[in-house]
Design a protein around this motif. Structure first.
Motif, PDB file in Angstrom:
ATOM      1  N   ARG A   1     -29.113   7.947  16.263  1.00 16.06           N
ATOM      2  CA  ARG A   1     -30.504   8.100  15.814  1.00 16.06           C
ATOM      3  C   ARG A   1     -31.110   9.415  16.279  1.00 16.06           C
ATOM      4  NH1 ARG A   1     -31.909   1.743  16.643  1.00 16.06           N
ATOM      5  NH2 ARG A   1     -30.256   1.155  15.206  1.00 16.06           N
TER       6      ARG A   1
ATOM      7  N   ASP B   1     -33.359   5.656  20.838  1.00 16.44           N
ATOM      8  CA  ASP B   1     -32.285   4.662  20.918  1.00 16.44           C
ATOM      9  C   ASP B   1     -32.743   3.370  21.566  1.00 16.44           C
ATOM     10  OD1 ASP B   1     -30.350   6.155  19.753  1.00 16.44           O
ATOM     11  OD2 ASP B   1     -29.706   7.100  21.619  1.00 16.44           O
ATOM     12  N   ARG B   2     -33.724   3.493  22.438  1.00 15.23           N
ATOM     13  CA  ARG B   2     -34.082   2.335  23.255  1.00 15.23           C
ATOM     14  C   ARG B   2     -35.285   1.565  22.722  1.00 15.23           C
ATOM     15  NH1 ARG B   2     -34.865   5.156  28.494  1.00 15.23           N
ATOM     16  NH2 ARG B   2     -34.276   6.987  27.310  1.00 15.23           N
ATOM     17  N   THR B   3     -36.051   2.189  21.824  1.00 15.19           N
ATOM     18  CA  THR B   3     -37.261   1.506  21.366  1.00 15.19           C
ATOM     19  C   THR B   3     -36.985   0.691  20.103  1.00 15.19           C
ATOM     20  OG1 THR B   3     -37.806   3.584  20.308  1.00 15.19           O
ATOM     21  CG2 THR B   3     -38.991   3.059  22.309  1.00 15.19           C
ATOM     22  N   ASP B   4     -37.818  -0.321  19.892  1.00 12.14           N
ATOM     23  CA  ASP B   4     -37.700  -1.147  18.695  1.00 12.14           C
ATOM     24  C   ASP B   4     -38.250  -0.387  17.492  1.00 12.14           C
ATOM     25  OD1 ASP B   4     -36.796  -3.070  20.345  1.00 12.14           O
ATOM     26  OD2 ASP B   4     -38.672  -4.203  20.431  1.00 12.14           O
ATOM     27  N   VAL B   5     -37.602  -0.621  16.375  1.00 13.75           N
ATOM     28  CA  VAL B   5     -38.120  -0.061  15.131  1.00 13.75           C
ATOM     29  C   VAL B   5     -38.817  -1.204  14.413  1.00 13.75           C
ATOM     30  CG1 VAL B   5     -37.568   1.185  13.055  1.00 13.75           C
ATOM     31  CG2 VAL B   5     -36.144   1.443  15.062  1.00 13.75           C
ATOM     32  N   ALA B   6     -40.114  -1.208  14.481  1.00 12.95           N
ATOM     33  CA  ALA B   6     -40.837  -2.358  13.922  1.00 12.95           C
ATOM     34  C   ALA B   6     -40.948  -2.241  12.412  1.00 12.95           C
ATOM     35  CB  ALA B   6     -42.214  -2.452  14.532  1.00 12.95           C
TER      36      ALA B   6
ATOM     37  N   GLN C   1     -36.138   2.363   8.933  1.00 13.88           N
ATOM     38  CA  GLN C   1     -35.303   1.196   9.248  1.00 13.88           C
ATOM     39  C   GLN C   1     -33.956   1.274   8.555  1.00 13.88           C
ATOM     40  OE1 GLN C   1     -36.854  -2.694   8.442  1.00 13.88           O
ATOM     41  NE2 GLN C   1     -38.454  -2.433   9.952  1.00 13.88           N
ATOM     42  N   VAL C   2     -34.010   1.655   7.275  1.00 18.90           N
ATOM     43  CA  VAL C   2     -32.762   1.776   6.524  1.00 18.90           C
ATOM     44  C   VAL C   2     -31.920   2.894   7.131  1.00 18.90           C
ATOM     45  CG1 VAL C   2     -31.783   2.286   4.269  1.00 18.90           C
ATOM     46  CG2 VAL C   2     -33.867   0.944   4.435  1.00 18.90           C
ATOM     47  N   LEU C   3     -32.615   3.980   7.458  1.00 19.61           N
ATOM     48  CA  LEU C   3     -31.920   5.140   7.999  1.00 19.61           C
ATOM     49  C   LEU C   3     -31.247   4.808   9.330  1.00 19.61           C
ATOM     50  CD1 LEU C   3     -31.845   7.815   6.623  1.00 19.61           C
ATOM     51  CD2 LEU C   3     -33.745   8.571   8.011  1.00 19.61           C
ATOM     52  N   PHE C   4     -31.878   3.925  10.106  1.00 26.63           N
ATOM     53  CA  PHE C   4     -31.332   3.576  11.408  1.00 26.63           C
ATOM     54  C   PHE C   4     -30.261   2.495  11.329  1.00 26.63           C
ATOM     55  CE2 PHE C   4     -35.088   5.174  14.192  1.00 26.63           C
ATOM     56  CZ  PHE C   4     -34.676   6.458  13.933  1.00 26.63           C
ATOM     57  N   THR C   5     -29.985   1.968  10.121  1.00 29.94           N
ATOM     58  CA  THR C   5     -28.858   1.038  10.032  1.00 29.94           C
ATOM     59  C   THR C   5     -27.605   1.774   9.573  1.00 29.94           C
ATOM     60  OG1 THR C   5     -29.458   0.406   7.786  1.00 29.94           O
ATOM     61  CG2 THR C   5     -30.250  -0.998   9.543  1.00 29.94           C
TER      62      THR C   5
ATOM     63  N   SER D   1     -41.301   2.451   6.204  1.00 30.83           N
ATOM     64  CA  SER D   1     -40.176   1.770   6.859  1.00 30.83           C
ATOM     65  C   SER D   1     -38.816   2.173   6.318  1.00 30.83           C
ATOM     66  CB  SER D   1     -40.288   0.246   6.916  1.00 30.83           C
ATOM     67  OG  SER D   1     -41.150  -0.280   6.023  1.00 30.83           O
TER      68      SER D   1
END
Lengths: 243, 232
Positions: B94, B227-232, B85-89, B82
């Protein structure tokens, strides 16, 4: 008062079942917003939606008075966050991890890394690699990473998990310090009611994906004999009976 | 984009892979040379053309596997831990982040194949008079003529090296990424022989081209909806 984070009628369904239902939330500038709820109530999901990691099924989220669209990224520059447990590059040192973070965010202030490590009480272990860190140390480093760029909004999901009592006290003081010195808006979630009680200005209570109430801490102190815990349990249990 | 590639490089310490690259080059050269020396005693010694095609097969198999290791380190592990997740904040597109990662894998495969092929040719040319691999001297013109084909091969293998991504991303599993790379590598490079002539899938030009395109398309699909999908 200026609203920093505004959540309007937001719902989120995962595979057909709704986990967040019509949530409305307003987080004002410079306040500490305590986000309370039992495990699995949807706290993390809402925080992820603010960070654009999870996309809402319906409704609108506005941050810094700008709508969050699927491709919005610029606003993230002004937000520091910890979501769930903190993860790092295990093979790198604590300093290298923070350095990478600053480079990705585009924040160039060499002394900031040292300061941040000092603030969270990790000075002296900056050269250690992450895989030697304990959970509490990782949690502290996670907070250091969230604050290193001096963001306008801090989003902290369960930041005191795994911390010792001194660590918890440190974090409490840290939050108040940031609020006072930098006017940082802080959204903090926890299931430890007493911790939220001691720092928060506004409380949002979420249960089974619904925001039950959003109330000023002063009002609770006045009306419910000062006990947030009693108030919280009453609300959640009351909610369960009607559900 | 370059900055992102540089950051990826730095945080994964990719320079460490140059050591692996050097070992691969040495091992491939040693293996092919030993086979060539060993075949001298037999009634059908290895010719220069056989030598080059054998080293080509080994190079292609080695680097598709090597690339899949880097792919799993850069993409799959990041999803699994995960860290993504950090990378996408971060305030970065993305798509760009994933693009940077995939370009590293593509570039690594491409340049490794070219460098290795070049070095093996060079070593063979220089060492042939000393260890006597082949009786005839090596025609330089033939070596030069092989340059465009090498570049084309390297490009196609680099495209193919992205195919394991889609296998690995299903369950975010590094082992399945690498296993699929091994299977693909052997499948298209293994040669079949009827005694007189031999051929492999890689020699039918259409197959590597189709697979290369498939790899590039799968790579594109991996990030076009990020961009459109959730990052779980």
């Amino acid at each position: 008062m200026e609203t920093m984070i505004q959540i309007h009628q937001v719902s989120k369904a995962f595979k057909g079942s709704e986990t967040i239902t019509n949530v409305n939330m307003n987080v004002n500038r410079g306040e500490i917003y305590g986000f309370l709820g039992p495990n699995g109530a949807g706290k993390t999901t809402i925080m992820k939606m603010i960070l654009n990691l999870v996309k809402p099924s319906s409704g609108e989220i506005r941050v810094f008075d700008q709508p969050v669209l699927p491709t919005s990224v610029q606003y993230l520059k002004r937000i520091g966050s910890i979501i769930e447990y903190p993860v790092f590059y295990d093979r790198l040192t604590a300093e290298a991890n923070l350095d990478l973070h600053c480079k990705y965010v585009g924040y160039h202030n060499k002394s900031a890394i040292k300061e941040a490590l000092e603030i969270v009480g990790l000075h002296g272990v900056g050269k250690k690699k992450i895989h030697e860190f304990s959970l509490g140390m990782k949690q502290r480093l996670g907070i250091a990473r969230a604050i290193v760029t001096k963001p306008d909004i801090l989003i902290l999901d369960e930041p005191i998990n795994g911390l010792d009592p001194i660590g918890i006290k440190d974090i409490r003081e840290l939050l108040l310090l940031f609020k006072k010195n930098y006017g940082t808006t802080i959204l903090i979630s926890s299931h430890i009611v007493s911790e939220i009680e001691s720092v928060a200005d506004t409380i949002g209570i979420i249960h089974q994906g619904q925001l039950l109430t959003e109330v000023k801490m002063e009002d609770i102190r006045g009306q419910h004999a000062g006990s947030l815990e009693a108030y919280f349990i009453n609300l959640v249990h009351g909610g369960k009976r009607y559900a | 984009m370059l900055k992102l590639i540089q950051l990826e490089w730095q945080k994964n310490n990719l320079s460490g892979y140059f050591k692996g690259l050097a070992i691969c080059i040495a091992a491939i050269f040693a293996a092919v040379t030993l086979m060539a020396l060993g075949s001298k005693g037999e009634n059908e010694p290895m010719s220069y053309a056989d030598f080059i095609s054998l080293s080509g097969v080994l190079i292609r198999i080695t680097y598709i596997i090597f690339s899949s290791v880097i792919l799993s380190r850069l993409v799959i592990d990041e999803y699994k831990s995960s860290m993504i997740q950090v990378l996408f904040t971060y305030p970065l597109q993305r798509k760009k982040i994933i693009q940077a990662k995939l370009s590293i894998v593509f570039g690594f495969c491409f340049f490794s194949i070219i460098i290795t092929t070049f070095l093996i040719h060079l070593l063979t040319y220089l060492l042939n008079p000393m260890i006597g691999l082949f009786d005839a001297s090596i025609p330089v013109a033939a070596m030069m003529a092989a340059v465009p084909a090498t570049v084309l091969n390297a490009f196609m293998m680099a495209g193919i090296s992205l195919i394991p991504l889609s296998f690995g991303m299903r369950k975010k599993s590094a082992p399945s990424t690498i296993t699929s790379a091994v299977i693909i590598g052997f499948l298209i490079n293994a040669s079949v022989s009827d005694g007189g002539s031999s051929s492999s899938l890689f020699q039918f030009i259409a197959i590597p081209i189709v697979l290369c395109l498939l790899g590039l398309i799968l790579g594109y699909l991996a990030f076009y909806k990020v961009d459109r999908t959730d990052v779980a």
